[in-house]
Structure formats: structure tokens, C-alpha cells
Motif scaffolding. Structure first.
Motif, short mmCIF file in Angstrom:
data_model
loop_
_atom_site.label_atom_id
_atom_site.label_comp_id
_atom_site.label_asym_id
_atom_site.label_seq_id
_atom_site.Cartn_x
_atom_site.Cartn_y
_atom_site.Cartn_z
N ARG A 31 0.84 -1.21 0.00
CA ARG A 31 0.00 0.00 0.00
C ARG A 31 0.87 1.25 0.00
O ARG A 31 0.58 2.24 -0.67
CB ARG A 31 -0.90 0.04 1.25
CG ARG A 31 -2.11 -0.84 1.21
CD ARG A 31 -3.09 -0.48 0.11
NE ARG A 31 -3.59 0.88 0.16
CZ ARG A 31 -4.02 1.56 -0.90
NH1 ARG A 31 -4.02 1.02 -2.10
NH2 ARG A 31 -4.47 2.78 -0.76
N ARG B 198 0.82 4.12 -2.90
CA ARG B 198 0.50 5.53 -2.61
C ARG B 198 1.63 6.45 -3.08
O ARG B 198 1.38 7.54 -3.58
CB ARG B 198 0.26 5.73 -1.11
CG ARG B 198 -1.05 5.15 -0.67
CD ARG B 198 -1.44 5.72 0.70
NE ARG B 198 -2.51 4.92 1.27
CZ ARG B 198 -2.37 4.11 2.31
NH1 ARG B 198 -1.21 4.00 2.92
NH2 ARG B 198 -3.39 3.41 2.76
N ALA C 127 1.32 6.75 -6.91
CA ALA C 127 0.16 7.58 -7.29
C ALA C 127 0.39 9.05 -6.93
O ALA C 127 -0.05 9.96 -7.62
CB ALA C 127 -1.11 7.05 -6.63
N CYS D 177 -3.04 -3.66 -8.72
CA CYS D 177 -3.03 -2.89 -7.46
C CYS D 177 -2.78 -1.40 -7.70
O CYS D 177 -3.44 -0.55 -7.08
CB CYS D 177 -2.03 -3.49 -6.48
SG CYS D 177 -0.35 -3.66 -7.09
N HIS D 178 -1.87 -1.05 -8.59
CA HIS D 178 -1.65 0.37 -8.90
C HIS D 178 -2.82 0.93 -9.70
O HIS D 178 -3.23 2.07 -9.51
CB HIS D 178 -0.34 0.56 -9.67
CG HIS D 178 0.88 0.33 -8.85
ND1 HIS D 178 1.48 1.33 -8.11
CD2 HIS D 178 1.60 -0.80 -8.62
CE1 HIS D 178 2.53 0.82 -7.47
NE2 HIS D 178 2.62 -0.47 -7.76
N GLU E 178 -5.72 2.14 -7.59
CA GLU E 178 -5.43 3.41 -6.92
C GLU E 178 -5.55 4.58 -7.92
O GLU E 178 -6.13 5.63 -7.61
CB GLU E 178 -4.03 3.35 -6.32
CG GLU E 178 -3.62 4.56 -5.52
CD GLU E 178 -4.28 4.60 -4.14
OE1 GLU E 178 -4.83 3.57 -3.70
OE2 GLU E 178 -4.25 5.68 -3.51
N GLN F 173 -9.16 5.26 -8.85
CA GLN F 173 -9.86 5.90 -7.73
C GLN F 173 -9.51 7.39 -7.64
O GLN F 173 -10.34 8.21 -7.31
CB GLN F 173 -9.43 5.19 -6.46
CG GLN F 173 -10.41 5.34 -5.33
CD GLN F 173 -9.83 4.76 -4.05
OE1 GLN F 173 -9.18 3.72 -4.08
NE2 GLN F 173 -10.02 5.45 -2.96
N ARG F 174 -8.25 7.74 -7.93
CA ARG F 174 -7.82 9.12 -7.75
C ARG F 174 -8.01 10.00 -8.98
O ARG F 174 -8.04 11.23 -8.86
CB ARG F 174 -6.32 9.16 -7.42
CG ARG F 174 -5.95 8.60 -6.07
CD ARG F 174 -4.50 8.98 -5.80
NE ARG F 174 -3.97 8.31 -4.63
CZ ARG F 174 -2.93 8.76 -3.94
NH1 ARG F 174 -2.31 9.87 -4.30
NH2 ARG F 174 -2.47 8.10 -2.90
#
Ligand SMILES: C[S@@+](CC[C@H](N)C(=O)[O-])C[C@H]1O[C@@H](n2cnc3c(N)ncnc32)[C@H](O)[C@@H]1O
Length: 205
Positions: free
Chosen positions: A24, A28, A31, A51-52, A55, A58-59
């Protein structure tokens, strides 16, 4: 999520190159190197289990577009299953080397960010050179555009002299600890967005 990743690692250890997905913290940090305040074209090399990607999606600004290059057919199918129905995401079960022609096919002149998790260290020198050159060429000529990588070694810096500005930091909270390195398209490229500052600051080649 990790189960499919481990399975693919056991079948193709050199291509997948990692037993577990990014942490995680690493996700982060990566991102945090992107400015999501406006619509972007974001390319990801080697998304693996996504996984990336999750993120980023979402952003990102809702009018953004994400293009994924995943060489492993099973992982690409897994990504299809996850993102089915989201028209902003294109999943390509092909080599990252095909970025120029895939952009051309879609009438996309440039991308704003290329994020990469592929194991560059195992690529043959000529293939590595070509991929790094075409990645640079495909990035938009503005100060935010960048190629962002996470790798156990920082050997790629020596192969990326054509990027005028580079910023690198070390992420201990990942197995194994990894460098997160941002290669800017322009010499005036600047860090921005939340957590977008490299610990070691930037330097110009
Ligand atoms: C170390 S894993 C990273 C997975 C994921 N992004 C993460 O952070 O956990 C590398 C991924 O790159 C993919 N890959 C390796 N070479 C590739 C290439 N030339 N083009 C596209 N994908 C590639 C592998 O199949 C694998 O899914």
C-alpha cells in the motif's frame, strides 16, 4: 488477489519477477507522483493484478483514460474481469513495446504518464533501449508528463539519460524495498499533487 499473482510468478518467474504485489505504501508513493486535477491519459506497463491501477482509477479525474499493457494472458483476463464496464480503461494483453502503435490506432497523440512495474533488468539491452526511447517519445511535451517506475534497483537511471530531469526516492515499506523514480519529459518538470515530492529532490542530467 495475491493468489493469482503467486501462481503466475511460479509459472513465469522472470516475467512476473515478484512473488507478491506492491505494498500500500509503494502504491501511494507512485500515485502521489501524478497530478490528477485534470483529465489525463495514463499508461501502465505490467499492471499484474491491478493494485496500482485501482489506486489510479480511484484518484484520477473522471474524464481520464487508462491503457494497460499486461503480457501475461491470465493476469490480463483478471484485469478484464475487474474493470469490465469501465469504458475509461483499456486492457491490452500485449508487450509494452507496442505503446506507439496502440496510441496511433486510437488516435491518441500522446500520454501524460507512463507508470511501469515491468522488470526492466531482465530485458535485453536493445529492447530496453527501444522501450525507453519510445516511452519518452510517447509522452506529451508538457511539464507534468512523466515516466514513473518502481524497481528494486535504480539501474534504469543510467539508461534514461534522454529524460532531462529525474527524481528518485527509496520505499522501505515494500517487499523487497524499492526505488520509485520519476523521469520528467521536460527539464522544467515539477513535482505536484499530494505526496508528490521526491525525498532526494530532483537533479538534471
Ligand atoms: C513485478 S510485476 C508488477 C505487478 C504489479 N504492477 C505490482 O506492482 O504488484 C511485473 C508485471 O509486468 C508484466 N510484464 C513483464 N514484462 C512485460 C512487458 N514487456 N510488457 C507488459 N507487461 C510485462 C508481468 O507479466 C507482471 O505482471
Amino acid at each position: 488477489m495475491s493468489a493469482i499473482f503467486l501462481k503466475r510468478f511460479l509459472q513465469r518467474p522472470f516475467q512476473v519477477a515478484s512473488i507478491i504485489p506492491s505494498s500500500r505504501t509503494l502504491i501511494r508513493r507512485v500515485a502521489g507522483k501524478m497530478d490528477f486535477t485534470q483529465p489525463r491519459v495514463i499508461v501502465e506497463y505490467g499492471p499484474g493484478g491491478g493494485c496500482h491501477t485501482r489506486e489510479i482509477v480511484q484518484r484520477m479525474h473522471q474524464d481520464s483514460q487508462v491503457i494497460l499493457f499486461e503480457l501475461d494472458a491470465e493476469l490480463a483476463q483478471h484485469l478484464e474481469d475487474q474493470f469490465r464496464g469501465d469504458r475509461r480503461i483499456t486492457i491490452l494483453n500485449t508487450d509494452a513495446a507496442h505503446l506507439p502503435r496502440e496510441l496511433l490506432k486510437r488516435g491518441i497523440p500522446h500520454c501524460d504518464y507512463v507508470v511501469s512495474g515491468i522488470p526492466f533488468s531482465i530485458l535485453e539491452p536493445e529492447k530496453k533501449r527501444e522501450l525507453l526511447r519510445s516511452t519518452y517519445d510517447c509522452l506529451a511535451p508538457h511539464d507534468s508528463a512523466a515516466f514513473i517506475i518502481y524497481q528494486y534497483t535504480n539501474e534504469l537511471v543510467a539508461h534514461c539519460r534522454h529524460f532531462p530531469r529525474v527524481e528518485s526516492e527509496y520505499c522501505l515499506r515494500n517487499i523487497p524495498p524499492s526505488f520509485v523514480t520519476k523521469f520528467y519529459k521536460t527539464a522544467n518538470g515539477s513535482a505536484h499533487g499530494k505526496n508528490g515530492h521526491g525525498k532526494n529532490g530532483g537533479h538534471r542530467h
